[in-house]
Design an enzyme around this catalytic site. Structure first.
Site, PDB file in Angstrom:
ATOM      1  N   HIS A 260       0.831  -1.219   0.000  1.00 32.34           N
ATOM      2  CA  HIS A 260       0.000   0.000   0.000  1.00 32.34           C
ATOM      3  C   HIS A 260       0.862   1.265   0.000  1.00 32.34           C
ATOM      4  O   HIS A 260       0.429   2.320   0.480  1.00 32.34           O
ATOM      5  CB  HIS A 260      -0.959   0.038   1.196  1.00 32.34           C
ATOM      6  CG  HIS A 260      -1.723  -1.234   1.399  1.00 32.34           C
ATOM      7  ND1 HIS A 260      -2.936  -1.480   0.825  1.00 32.34           N
ATOM      8  CD2 HIS A 260      -1.398  -2.361   2.098  1.00 32.34           C
ATOM      9  CE1 HIS A 260      -3.359  -2.691   1.169  1.00 32.34           C
ATOM     10  NE2 HIS A 260      -2.437  -3.249   1.932  1.00 32.34           N
TER      11      HIS A 260
ATOM     12  N   SER B 186      15.945  21.264 -16.955  1.00 34.18           N
ATOM     13  CA  SER B 186      14.755  22.060 -17.228  1.00 34.18           C
ATOM     14  C   SER B 186      15.212  23.369 -17.851  1.00 34.18           C
ATOM     15  O   SER B 186      16.276  23.890 -17.514  1.00 34.18           O
ATOM     16  CB  SER B 186      14.009  22.321 -15.929  1.00 34.18           C
ATOM     17  OG  SER B 186      13.219  23.490 -16.053  1.00 34.18           O
TER      18      SER B 186
ATOM     19  N   LYS C 141      17.155  21.397 -11.794  1.00 29.61           N
ATOM     20  CA  LYS C 141      16.488  20.136 -12.106  1.00 29.61           C
ATOM     21  C   LYS C 141      17.346  19.140 -12.869  1.00 29.61           C
ATOM     22  O   LYS C 141      18.078  19.496 -13.780  1.00 29.61           O
ATOM     23  CB  LYS C 141      15.232  20.415 -12.942  1.00 29.61           C
ATOM     24  CG  LYS C 141      14.172  21.169 -12.179  1.00 29.61           C
ATOM     25  CD  LYS C 141      13.333  20.261 -11.334  1.00 29.61           C
ATOM     26  CE  LYS C 141      12.460  19.456 -12.255  1.00 29.61           C
ATOM     27  NZ  LYS C 141      11.147  19.202 -11.696  1.00 29.61           N
TER      28      LYS C 141
ATOM     29  N   ASN D 192      15.981  15.595 -14.402  1.00 31.55           N
ATOM     30  CA  ASN D 192      14.777  14.765 -14.484  1.00 31.55           C
ATOM     31  C   ASN D 192      15.078  13.384 -15.074  1.00 31.55           C
ATOM     32  O   ASN D 192      15.827  13.273 -16.038  1.00 31.55           O
ATOM     33  CB  ASN D 192      13.733  15.461 -15.362  1.00 31.55           C
ATOM     34  CG  ASN D 192      13.348  16.829 -14.825  1.00 31.55           C
ATOM     35  OD1 ASN D 192      13.269  17.013 -13.606  1.00 31.55           O
ATOM     36  ND2 ASN D 192      13.131  17.777 -15.714  1.00 31.55           N
TER      37      ASN D 192
ATOM     38  N   GLU E 197      10.835   7.873 -17.243  1.00 27.86           N
ATOM     39  CA  GLU E 197       9.464   8.339 -17.470  1.00 27.86           C
ATOM     40  C   GLU E 197       8.960   7.920 -18.851  1.00 27.86           C
ATOM     41  O   GLU E 197       7.808   7.506 -19.018  1.00 27.86           O
ATOM     42  CB  GLU E 197       9.394   9.868 -17.354  1.00 27.86           C
ATOM     43  CG  GLU E 197       9.626  10.377 -15.943  1.00 27.86           C
ATOM     44  CD  GLU E 197       9.815  11.886 -15.929  1.00 27.86           C
ATOM     45  OE1 GLU E 197       8.893  12.612 -16.328  1.00 27.86           O
ATOM     46  OE2 GLU E 197      10.909  12.351 -15.544  1.00 27.86           O
TER      47      GLU E 197
END
Ligand code: ARG
Length: 467
Positions: A164, A285, A291, A293, A298
């Site tokens: 969970h 970014s 940043k 990323n 992704e």
């Protein structure tokens, strides 16, 4: 009237047609723009068919020689980019056949004896897919091996295991990685299974009913490396379930990739800080200078969507098609091609990226210390002291409540306080309450104890080395 029926689209089928196709219909029905990718399978299939036709004395030895010569030339032209693909010749099959006839004359026109594009295209797609399966299988092994080798270094690295998305029990990072190895190992089994059913020969089914020529289908199957021939001509030209199975395999595999990618994204976030990825797998970014990323992860997660989409497309394509071949089936190619490309690229990049991942063991351990991950161990300890498990569970819940109120870990409660919950608790309890004590105790087959995990590493290494 031209003597070469394929030279002129209005005449491509027969003298029956009295008007040419409109430019729009031509564009709408043509597949050469994408199915030219099947060219090598198409030539291999044609050569095997021609060789058998000659062996059966359906065409002459001179015809076979001419067909071989022409096909060799065509292969060179295609490889070098000199081949002129013509939209008005609709697909890869008619383009190659027309060029063959232009090069070698009547022998080229004899090639299609006892054959239809219906069994031809089914053969081409199966041949092509088999080749791609054989390229993907080693990529799946490499993905597994990357995870196994990373796991080999982390059987003692503790991280919180989650259910969970809440801290549940301590597990090793190796154990976590090996869960994905199991998934990819099953994917590899599925792929081998898809290969078995893909590797059967449709040729000889002709348009749909078989043919009156004395073809030797077994011979063609053997030449092309098929394990057997399709046993019903109607089914042979009609079904694409092998493609659906491949897309299902690929979808499941991409879902596994996507779950791993999702974890990598989470682990790389500031809140987890479990891992770091090399700069070459990240992007910055344009506005936020701080940043980095995890774009590759992704995208791998995102690309699972298009592969699952292709599965839906292919299944829907098949649904409602009456026997036998229908032009609908031409729509099988683009989703299948893109599925293969997406999966292959994704496996390659994910294997590379995960094996170079920087693991921050301290952060993982700190996180494991946060959520009372050893509460179950305290309950198990009490069971060993004679308490029924349900009572032990309740007792520990009280202890966790007190620890929470004081803002400390269970192991930080003094022995005297612990004994308030149950008098049987002795100072041997502290060994049980540590992360490593908890992990080491889970020695059951498939558990997270380091000895178990290392045994799994050894098993996977041996399995992957055996191929
Ligand atoms: N381009 C077609 C396909 O991909 C080849 C088979 C066409 N057969 C036919 N009778 N129209 O399915």
């Amino acid at each position: 009237m031209s003597s070469d029926p394929l030279a002129n689209k209005a005449q491509a089928w027969s003298a029956l047609f009295s008007e040419p196709m409109s430019e729009l219909v031509q564009r709408y029905t043509a597949s050469v723009g994408f199915d030219k990718r099947l060219w090598r399978a198409d030539i291999d299939g044609s050569l095997a068919h021609a060789e058998m036709l000659a062996a059966q004395q359906i065409i002459g030895a001179d015809d076979l020689a001419a067909i071989r010569r022409g096909m060799a030339q065509i292969a060179l032209e295609i490889e070098s980019g000199r081949f002129e693909w013509k939209l008005e010749l609709e697909d890869v099959h008619l383009n190659i056949e027309a060029r063959l006839t232009a090069l070698v004359g009547d022998a080229g026109k004899r090639l299609h004896t006892g054959r239809s594009r219906n069994d031809q295209v089914a053969t081409d797609v199966r041949l092509w897919l088999r080749g791609e399966i054989d390229r993907i299988a080693p990529l799946l092994s490499a993905m597994q091996l990357a995870l196994v080798e990373l796991a080999a270094q982390h059987s003692e690295t503790v991280m919180p295991g989650f259910t969970h998305m809440q801290v549940a029990q301590p597990v090793s990072f190796a154990h976590h990685l090996l869960a994905y190895v199991e998934m990819f190992a099953r994917d590899a089994e599925r792929l081998a299974d898809v290969r078995r059913r893909t590797n059967r020969l449709p040729l000889g089914a002709a348009a749909l009913a078989g043919t009156s020529y004395p073809l030797d289908r077994e011979r063609v199957a053997k030449t092309l490396g098929f394990d057997g021939v399709c046993q019903n001509s109607l089914d042979a030209v009609s079904d694409r379930d092998f493609a659906l199975e491949f897309a299902a395999f690929a979808s499941i595999c991409m879902v596994h990739v996507s779950r791993l990618a999702e974890e990598i994204v989470l682990w790389m976030s500031q809140n987890f800080g479990f891992i770091d990825l090399a700069d070459r797998y990240c992007t910055g970014s344009s506005i936020m200078p701080q940043k980095r990323n995890p774009d590759v992860a992704e995208l791998a997660r995102g690309k699972s969507g298009r592969v699952v989409g292709h599965l839906m497309g292919l299944i829907t394509l098949m649904k409602g098609q009456p026997l036998t071949y229908n032009k609908d089936n031409q729509e099988d190619k683009e989703p299948l091609f893109d599925t293969v490309d997406t999966l292959a690229d994704t496996l390659r990049i994910m294997a590379e990226m995960t094996s170079g991942m920087k693991v921050k063991a301290d952060a993982m351990e700190r996180a494991a210390l946060k959520g009372y991950a050893t509460a179950t161990d305290l309950a198990d300890y009490l069971v060993k002291k004679g308490l029924p498990f349900r009572d032990a569970h309740e007792t520990v819940a009280h202890a966790v409540k007190v620890a929470l109120q004081r803002g400390v870990d269970l192991a930080e409660l003094p022995l005297a306080d612990l004994q308030q919950f149950n008098a049987a608790i002795g100072d041997d309890v502290f060994a049980v309450l540590t992360l490593r004590g908890s992990m080491g105790a889970r020695k059951v087959l498939g558990g997270t104890a380091p000895a178990q995990v290392l045994a799994q590493v050894a098993r996977h290494r041996a399995r992957l080395a055996a191929g």
